[in-house]
Design a protein around this motif. Structure first.
Motif, PDB file in Angstrom:
ATOM      1  N   ILE A   1       0.836  -1.202   0.000  1.00  0.00           N
ATOM      2  CA  ILE A   1       0.000   0.000   0.000  1.00  0.00           C
ATOM      3  C   ILE A   1       0.869   1.250   0.000  1.00  0.00           C
ATOM      4  O   ILE A   1       0.627   2.203  -0.759  1.00  0.00           O
ATOM      5  CB  ILE A   1      -0.950   0.000   1.215  1.00  0.00           C
ATOM      6  CG1 ILE A   1      -1.966  -1.137   1.097  1.00  0.00           C
ATOM      7  CG2 ILE A   1      -1.675   1.344   1.342  1.00  0.00           C
ATOM      8  CD1 ILE A   1      -2.802  -1.351   2.351  1.00  0.00           C
TER       9      ILE A   1
ATOM     10  N   ARG B   1       2.446   1.637  -3.459  1.00  0.00           N
ATOM     11  CA  ARG B   1       1.505   2.022  -4.512  1.00  0.00           C
ATOM     12  C   ARG B   1       0.951   3.428  -4.315  1.00  0.00           C
ATOM     13  O   ARG B   1       0.716   4.159  -5.291  1.00  0.00           O
ATOM     14  CB  ARG B   1       0.351   1.021  -4.550  1.00  0.00           C
ATOM     15  CG  ARG B   1      -0.652   1.276  -5.670  1.00  0.00           C
ATOM     16  CD  ARG B   1      -1.669   0.156  -5.753  1.00  0.00           C
ATOM     17  NE  ARG B   1      -2.603   0.346  -6.847  1.00  0.00           N
ATOM     18  CZ  ARG B   1      -3.576  -0.499  -7.157  1.00  0.00           C
ATOM     19  NH1 ARG B   1      -3.725  -1.619  -6.450  1.00  0.00           N
ATOM     20  NH2 ARG B   1      -4.384  -0.253  -8.167  1.00  0.00           N
ATOM     21  N   HIS B   2       0.762   3.826  -3.055  1.00  0.00           N
ATOM     22  CA  HIS B   2       0.072   5.091  -2.788  1.00  0.00           C
ATOM     23  C   HIS B   2       0.946   6.112  -2.055  1.00  0.00           C
ATOM     24  O   HIS B   2       0.437   7.152  -1.621  1.00  0.00           O
ATOM     25  CB  HIS B   2      -1.186   4.830  -1.959  1.00  0.00           C
ATOM     26  CG  HIS B   2      -2.179   3.927  -2.636  1.00  0.00           C
ATOM     27  ND1 HIS B   2      -2.943   4.338  -3.710  1.00  0.00           N
ATOM     28  CD2 HIS B   2      -2.520   2.626  -2.383  1.00  0.00           C
ATOM     29  CE1 HIS B   2      -3.725   3.331  -4.087  1.00  0.00           C
ATOM     30  NE2 HIS B   2      -3.487   2.285  -3.309  1.00  0.00           N
TER      31      HIS B   2
ATOM     32  N   ASP C   1       0.731   9.722  -3.206  1.00  0.00           N
ATOM     33  CA  ASP C   1      -0.527  10.350  -2.810  1.00  0.00           C
ATOM     34  C   ASP C   1      -0.512  10.720  -1.325  1.00  0.00           C
ATOM     35  O   ASP C   1      -1.016  11.786  -0.936  1.00  0.00           O
ATOM     36  CB  ASP C   1      -1.701   9.410  -3.083  1.00  0.00           C
ATOM     37  CG  ASP C   1      -1.916   9.162  -4.564  1.00  0.00           C
ATOM     38  OD1 ASP C   1      -1.527  10.028  -5.376  1.00  0.00           O
ATOM     39  OD2 ASP C   1      -2.464   8.099  -4.911  1.00  0.00           O
ATOM     40  N   MET C   2       0.069   9.838  -0.504  1.00  0.00           N
ATOM     41  CA  MET C   2       0.175  10.142   0.916  1.00  0.00           C
ATOM     42  C   MET C   2       1.027  11.382   1.138  1.00  0.00           C
ATOM     43  O   MET C   2       0.675  12.273   1.919  1.00  0.00           O
ATOM     44  CB  MET C   2       0.784   8.954   1.662  1.00  0.00           C
ATOM     45  CG  MET C   2      -0.069   7.702   1.686  1.00  0.00           C
ATOM     46  SD  MET C   2       0.773   6.340   2.542  1.00  0.00           S
ATOM     47  CE  MET C   2      -0.284   4.954   2.095  1.00  0.00           C
TER      48      MET C   2
ATOM     49  N   ALA D   1      -8.112  10.424   4.171  1.00  0.00           N
ATOM     50  CA  ALA D   1      -7.942   9.492   3.053  1.00  0.00           C
ATOM     51  C   ALA D   1      -7.750   8.092   3.607  1.00  0.00           C
ATOM     52  O   ALA D   1      -7.169   7.908   4.682  1.00  0.00           O
ATOM     53  CB  ALA D   1      -6.753   9.880   2.188  1.00  0.00           C
TER      54      ALA D   1
ATOM     55  N   TRP E   1      -6.439   4.288   2.160  1.00  0.00           N
ATOM     56  CA  TRP E   1      -5.860   3.497   1.070  1.00  0.00           C
ATOM     57  C   TRP E   1      -5.886   2.028   1.486  1.00  0.00           C
ATOM     58  O   TRP E   1      -5.532   1.679   2.612  1.00  0.00           O
ATOM     59  CB  TRP E   1      -4.424   3.922   0.802  1.00  0.00           C
ATOM     60  CG  TRP E   1      -4.289   5.358   0.364  1.00  0.00           C
ATOM     61  CD1 TRP E   1      -4.455   5.850  -0.899  1.00  0.00           C
ATOM     62  CD2 TRP E   1      -3.939   6.481   1.190  1.00  0.00           C
ATOM     63  NE1 TRP E   1      -4.239   7.209  -0.920  1.00  0.00           N
ATOM     64  CE2 TRP E   1      -3.929   7.627   0.350  1.00  0.00           C
ATOM     65  CE3 TRP E   1      -3.649   6.649   2.545  1.00  0.00           C
ATOM     66  CZ2 TRP E   1      -3.629   8.899   0.818  1.00  0.00           C
ATOM     67  CZ3 TRP E   1      -3.359   7.915   3.026  1.00  0.00           C
ATOM     68  CH2 TRP E   1      -3.352   9.023   2.173  1.00  0.00           C
TER      69      TRP E   1
ATOM     70  N   ASP F   1      -5.369  -2.343   0.022  1.00  0.00           N
ATOM     71  CA  ASP F   1      -4.892  -3.257  -1.012  1.00  0.00           C
ATOM     72  C   ASP F   1      -6.082  -3.714  -1.848  1.00  0.00           C
ATOM     73  O   ASP F   1      -7.240  -3.546  -1.435  1.00  0.00           O
ATOM     74  CB  ASP F   1      -4.193  -4.453  -0.366  1.00  0.00           C
ATOM     75  CG  ASP F   1      -5.135  -5.217   0.548  1.00  0.00           C
ATOM     76  OD1 ASP F   1      -5.577  -6.314   0.175  1.00  0.00           O
ATOM     77  OD2 ASP F   1      -5.457  -4.689   1.642  1.00  0.00           O
TER      78      ASP F   1
END
Length: 338
Positions: free
Chosen positions: A82, A85-86, A89-90, A319, A321, A323
């Motif tokens: 996670i 992948r994100h 964005d974090m 937010a 996020w 899997d």
């Protein structure tokens, strides 16, 4: 399985002082009086229990690192995926230049993987295993000399106040790995309220949360085929021997772990293989064959359930996020202004 097993008629009766000859045979206790009292109270309770914070001596910390490498133990790799992948964005949501406070930091690897994205001005790892933490921070400081680092070796589970050496600006509490599951939901709210009080008006939280899933997946994660989790659980007895001068014989206990769907949690226990009396500085208890010491709970949440819990604690979720399978969540939350 039932949490409650057959108990001695009066375990508190075993708390009387030992004869001088017997006491002289006990190991020395390395914990202070408050710590010895806390552990003894748990061991003498009608259903014996011990806090999971005592898993983490030097060996316990290394065994947990090994658990995180096991194929059955999905939380570490799922959470890492996670972040991979994100992570961008974090970072966009959180911003750089803040104060990253890493709770239960261990070897600091999870936070270090985020340094290039979050670019913290100060990193504050916190862990009960002080020597293990200091070794990790010393190595990490060599890799990231531009980041100020302040290691805190303390037990944060009962609440704490950050020292003046920790920057007040934009404090972000980082609590990965779903360690929040070791608290009951009500305890979790109280603990998170404490973080909110330490975070300041511009502070926040980045937290990993294990989600409800098939019980077979959960059972395997806490009772792996190689027996590493069993060794981790049993090492708690070795640690108690040192802390309170006890004489637990580790070979006379076995690891038990299972998911209780009605309670929404994994339970871990140590079960006596045979009837035995365990002594420590100032007390003792007779354990019947099959009697257990409850060593850990790990609560699992639905996504919305944990967002609601954060709200009760004074955090607004910004937010979430997950899997692709929905097994794990990382949640970013801000402090709700008074």
């Amino acid at each position: 399985m039932s949490l409650r097993m057959t108990q001695p008629a009066s375990p508190l009766a075993a708390a009387t002082s030992l004869p001088i000859a017997a006491a002289s045979l006990l190991r020395p206790a390395h914990g202070d009086a408050d710590l010895i009292g806390e552990i003894a109270a748990g061991l003498l309770a009608p259903a014996a229990h011990c806090s999971p914070k005592f898993f983490y001596d030097g060996l316990g910390s290394k065994l947990f690192e090994a658990i995180c490498e096991l194929p059955e133990y999905y939380p570490t790799r799922t959470e890492a995926a996670i972040f991979a992948r994100h992570g961008a964005d974090m970072a966009a949501a959180i911003g750089g230049g803040g104060t990253l406070i890493d709770l239960g930091a261990g070897n600091c690897a999870k936070a270090a993987s985020l340094f290039p994205l979050l670019r913290p001005a100060q990193y504050v790892p916190v862990d009960i295993s002080r020597d293990f933490l200091l070794d990790a921070v010393e190595r990490l400081q060599q890799r990231f000399p531009q980041i100020a680092m302040t290691a805190l070796g303390l037990d944060f589970s009962a609440g704490f106040a950050l020292p003046a050496s920790v920057r007040a600006e934009r404090r972000l509490f980082f609590y990965p790995g779903s360690s929040i599951g070791n608290f009951t939901p009500e305890q979790a709210v109280a603990f998170l309220r404490g973080l909110r009080d330490n975070a300041g008006a511009d502070g926040g939280l980045l937290i990993g949360v294990d989600l409800v899933k098939d019980s077979a997946v959960l059972d395997a994660a806490y009772d792996d085929a190689l027996g590493v989790t069993a060794a981790f659980n049993l090492n708690l007895l070795r640690h108690l021997n040192r802390l309170i001068g006890a004489d637990f014989d580790v070979t006379q206990w076995r690891h038990r772990a299972f998911y209780k769907a009605d309670a929404g949690r994994i339970e871990m226990h140590l079960e006596a293989r045979a009837a035995q009396t365990v002594h420590w500085q100032g007390g003792s208890r007779r354990f019947a064959e099959g009697e257990r010491i409850h060593t850990e709970d790990s609560y699992k949440y639905t996504r919305q359930g944990f967002v609601d819990l954060l709200q009760r604690a004074g955090f607004a979720s910004r937010a979430v996020w997950t899997d692709p399978a929905g097994w794990f969540a990382v949640i970013h939350a801000d402090v709700i202004a008074d």
